[in-house]
Design a protein around this motif. Structure first.
Motif, PDB file in Angstrom:
ATOM      1  N   TYR A  34      -1.456  -3.184  18.272  1.00 54.00           N
ATOM      2  CA  TYR A  34      -0.582  -2.900  17.115  1.00 54.00           C
ATOM      3  C   TYR A  34      -1.430  -1.914  16.258  1.00 54.00           C
ATOM      4  CZ  TYR A  34       2.028  -7.013  18.436  1.00 54.00           C
ATOM      5  OH  TYR A  34       2.686  -7.652  19.284  1.00 54.00           O
ATOM      6  N   VAL A  35      -0.499  -1.350  15.326  1.00 56.28           N
ATOM      7  CA  VAL A  35      -1.336  -0.269  14.117  1.00 56.28           C
ATOM      8  C   VAL A  35      -1.090  -1.058  13.027  1.00 56.28           C
ATOM      9  CG1 VAL A  35      -1.150   1.896  13.369  1.00 56.28           C
ATOM     10  CG2 VAL A  35      -0.391   1.744  15.663  1.00 56.28           C
ATOM     11  N   TYR A  36      -2.235  -1.172  12.135  1.00 54.96           N
ATOM     12  CA  TYR A  36      -2.355  -1.683  10.945  1.00 54.96           C
ATOM     13  C   TYR A  36      -2.464  -0.853   9.776  1.00 54.96           C
ATOM     14  CZ  TYR A  36      -3.089  -5.828  14.076  1.00 54.96           C
ATOM     15  OH  TYR A  36      -3.104  -6.568  14.997  1.00 54.96           O
ATOM     16  N   VAL A  37      -1.690  -1.105   8.882  1.00 54.91           N
ATOM     17  CA  VAL A  37      -1.608  -0.176   7.737  1.00 54.91           C
ATOM     18  C   VAL A  37      -1.687  -0.930   6.469  1.00 54.91           C
ATOM     19  CG1 VAL A  37      -0.388   1.938   6.576  1.00 54.91           C
ATOM     20  CG2 VAL A  37      -0.101   1.691   8.828  1.00 54.91           C
ATOM     21  N   HIS A  38      -2.906  -0.684   5.695  1.00 53.95           N
ATOM     22  CA  HIS A  38      -3.548  -1.259   4.809  1.00 53.95           C
ATOM     23  C   HIS A  38      -2.887  -0.385   3.595  1.00 53.95           C
ATOM     24  CE1 HIS A  38      -5.656  -4.790   6.306  1.00 53.95           C
ATOM     25  NE2 HIS A  38      -6.025  -3.645   7.214  1.00 53.95           N
ATOM     26  N   CYS A  39      -2.045  -0.997   2.674  1.00 54.39           N
ATOM     27  CA  CYS A  39      -1.226  -0.285   1.597  1.00 54.39           C
ATOM     28  C   CYS A  39      -1.818  -0.677   0.158  1.00 54.39           C
ATOM     29  CB  CYS A  39       0.292  -0.075   1.610  1.00 54.39           C
ATOM     30  SG  CYS A  39       0.731   0.332   3.093  1.00 54.39           S
ATOM     31  N   SER A  40      -2.263   0.215  -0.738  1.00 56.62           N
ATOM     32  CA  SER A  40      -2.416   0.024  -1.998  1.00 56.62           C
ATOM     33  C   SER A  40      -1.555   0.742  -2.955  1.00 56.62           C
ATOM     34  CB  SER A  40      -3.899   0.631  -2.319  1.00 56.62           C
ATOM     35  OG  SER A  40      -4.904   0.039  -1.551  1.00 56.62           O
ATOM     36  N   PHE A  41      -1.115   0.233  -4.063  1.00 53.33           N
ATOM     37  CA  PHE A  41       0.077   0.702  -4.681  1.00 53.33           C
ATOM     38  C   PHE A  41      -0.371   0.545  -6.174  1.00 53.33           C
ATOM     39  CE2 PHE A  41       3.748   0.110  -7.357  1.00 53.33           C
ATOM     40  CZ  PHE A  41       4.639   1.373  -6.969  1.00 53.33           C
ATOM     41  N   PRO A  42      -0.799   1.607  -6.855  1.00 53.75           N
ATOM     42  CA  PRO A  42      -1.262   1.543  -8.378  1.00 53.75           C
ATOM     43  C   PRO A  42       0.096   1.201  -9.182  1.00 53.75           C
ATOM     44  CG  PRO A  42      -1.846   3.746  -7.442  1.00 53.75           C
ATOM     45  CD  PRO A  42      -0.679   3.103  -6.381  1.00 53.75           C
ATOM     46  N   ILE A  43      -0.116  -0.010  -9.674  1.00 53.04           N
ATOM     47  CA  ILE A  43       1.078  -0.314 -10.682  1.00 53.04           C
ATOM     48  C   ILE A  43       1.194   0.474 -11.750  1.00 53.04           C
ATOM     49  CG2 ILE A  43       2.132  -2.444 -11.968  1.00 53.04           C
ATOM     50  CD1 ILE A  43      -0.180  -3.893  -9.939  1.00 53.04           C
ATOM     51  N   PRO A  44       2.720   1.197 -11.912  1.00 56.91           N
ATOM     52  CA  PRO A  44       2.795   2.006 -13.282  1.00 56.91           C
ATOM     53  C   PRO A  44       3.030   1.345 -14.407  1.00 56.91           C
ATOM     54  CG  PRO A  44       4.773   2.000 -11.736  1.00 56.91           C
ATOM     55  CD  PRO A  44       3.248   1.056 -11.007  1.00 56.91           C
ATOM     56  N   SER A  45       3.555   0.222 -14.362  1.00 59.26           N
ATOM     57  CA  SER A  45       4.194  -0.532 -15.542  1.00 59.26           C
ATOM     58  C   SER A  45       4.402  -2.214 -15.210  1.00 59.26           C
ATOM     59  CB  SER A  45       5.157   0.025 -16.128  1.00 59.26           C
ATOM     60  OG  SER A  45       6.454   0.141 -15.144  1.00 59.26           O
ATOM     61  N   PRO A  46       4.084  -2.817 -16.329  1.00 55.30           N
ATOM     62  CA  PRO A  46       4.510  -4.291 -16.264  1.00 55.30           C
ATOM     63  C   PRO A  46       5.923  -4.531 -15.596  1.00 55.30           C
ATOM     64  CG  PRO A  46       3.481  -3.796 -18.269  1.00 55.30           C
ATOM     65  CD  PRO A  46       3.826  -2.411 -17.695  1.00 55.30           C
ATOM     66  N   GLY A  47       6.030  -5.682 -14.963  1.00 55.53           N
ATOM     67  CA  GLY A  47       7.282  -5.946 -14.402  1.00 55.53           C
ATOM     68  C   GLY A  47       7.942  -4.994 -13.425  1.00 55.53           C
ATOM     69  N   PHE A  48       7.030  -4.565 -12.530  1.00 53.92           N
ATOM     70  CA  PHE A  48       7.378  -3.552 -11.329  1.00 53.92           C
ATOM     71  C   PHE A  48       7.714  -4.593 -10.218  1.00 53.92           C
ATOM     72  CE2 PHE A  48       7.083   0.068  -8.732  1.00 53.92           C
ATOM     73  CZ  PHE A  48       7.667   1.117  -9.603  1.00 53.92           C
ATOM     74  N   LEU A  49       8.700  -3.945  -9.507  1.00 47.60           N
ATOM     75  CA  LEU A  49       9.081  -4.560  -8.335  1.00 47.60           C
ATOM     76  C   LEU A  49       8.975  -3.612  -7.300  1.00 47.60           C
ATOM     77  CD1 LEU A  49      12.548  -6.125  -9.524  1.00 47.60           C
ATOM     78  CD2 LEU A  49      10.343  -7.324  -9.253  1.00 47.60           C
ATOM     79  N   ILE A  50       8.417  -3.907  -6.022  1.00 47.39           N
ATOM     80  CA  ILE A  50       8.356  -3.531  -4.860  1.00 47.39           C
ATOM     81  C   ILE A  50       8.962  -4.099  -3.640  1.00 47.39           C
ATOM     82  CG2 ILE A  50       6.588  -2.104  -5.408  1.00 47.39           C
ATOM     83  CD1 ILE A  50       4.729  -3.681  -3.885  1.00 47.39           C
ATOM     84  N   ARG A  51       9.324  -3.532  -2.650  1.00 44.38           N
ATOM     85  CA  ARG A  51       9.784  -4.227  -1.236  1.00 44.38           C
ATOM     86  C   ARG A  51       9.605  -3.114  -0.189  1.00 44.38           C
ATOM     87  NH1 ARG A  51      16.331  -4.458  -2.206  1.00 44.38           N
ATOM     88  NH2 ARG A  51      16.591  -2.386  -2.573  1.00 44.38           N
ATOM     89  N   VAL A  52       9.837  -3.526   0.911  1.00 43.81           N
ATOM     90  CA  VAL A  52       9.722  -2.474   2.003  1.00 43.81           C
ATOM     91  C   VAL A  52      11.054  -2.792   2.933  1.00 43.81           C
ATOM     92  CG1 VAL A  52       8.545  -4.189   3.559  1.00 43.81           C
ATOM     93  CG2 VAL A  52       8.308  -1.702   3.926  1.00 43.81           C
TER      94      VAL A  52
END
Length: 137
Positions: A34-52
């Motif tokens: 398998y290929v493992y991709v560790h992702c970091s996401f700098p949080i731009p503002s409070p209350g931010f939502l993410i999904r893939v």
């Protein structure tokens, strides 16, 4: 994790597999890496939502090959959302099926029917198939 009905095979017992069964196995299935991709996401503002989205792929830059997303940790699949902390960096892991052995350069692409999908171009392949990337909003 507990497993019910445990069976032990003594070292003296041999398991025989017929030649026809071995010949019928697709060689691609024997490579279970398998290929493992560790992702970091700098949080731009409070209350931010993410999904893939499940339509996230690793695309070989020199062929039409695509590695499919097989598992995600610490992030929701669309249509669900993950609420990230109010500040700092949020991390999650994406696990993909194996890239072709010939692949030396690939893109991470979230192919979605709306704006906002992420794209990281030109990731150089390494021997471990473990990567650390930073995503920007």
């Amino acid at each position: 994790m507990e497993i019910a009905n445990r069976h032990t095979i003594s070292p003296e017992k041999k398991i025989l597999v017929g030649v026809d069964a071995l010949a019928s196995i697709d060689p691609e299935m024997l490579d279970d890496s398998y290929v493992y991709v560790h992702c970091s996401f700098p949080i731009p503002s409070p209350g931010f939502l993410i999904r893939v989205w499940k339509t996230t792929f690793l695309n070989d830059c020199h062929s039409a090959a695509k590695s499919q997303l097989v598992h995600a940790e610490n992030i929701s699949y669309a249509p669900q959302w993950t609420l990230v902390p109010e500040q700092g960096t949020y991390s999650f892991l994406l696990i993909f099926s194996a890239l072709p052995k010939s692949c030396t350069l690939f893109d991470l692409a979230e192919e979605i029917p709306q704006p906002g999908g992420f794209l990281v171009k030109g990731i150089s392949r390494n021997k471990t198939d473990v990567y650390r990337i930073t995503l920007n909003d």
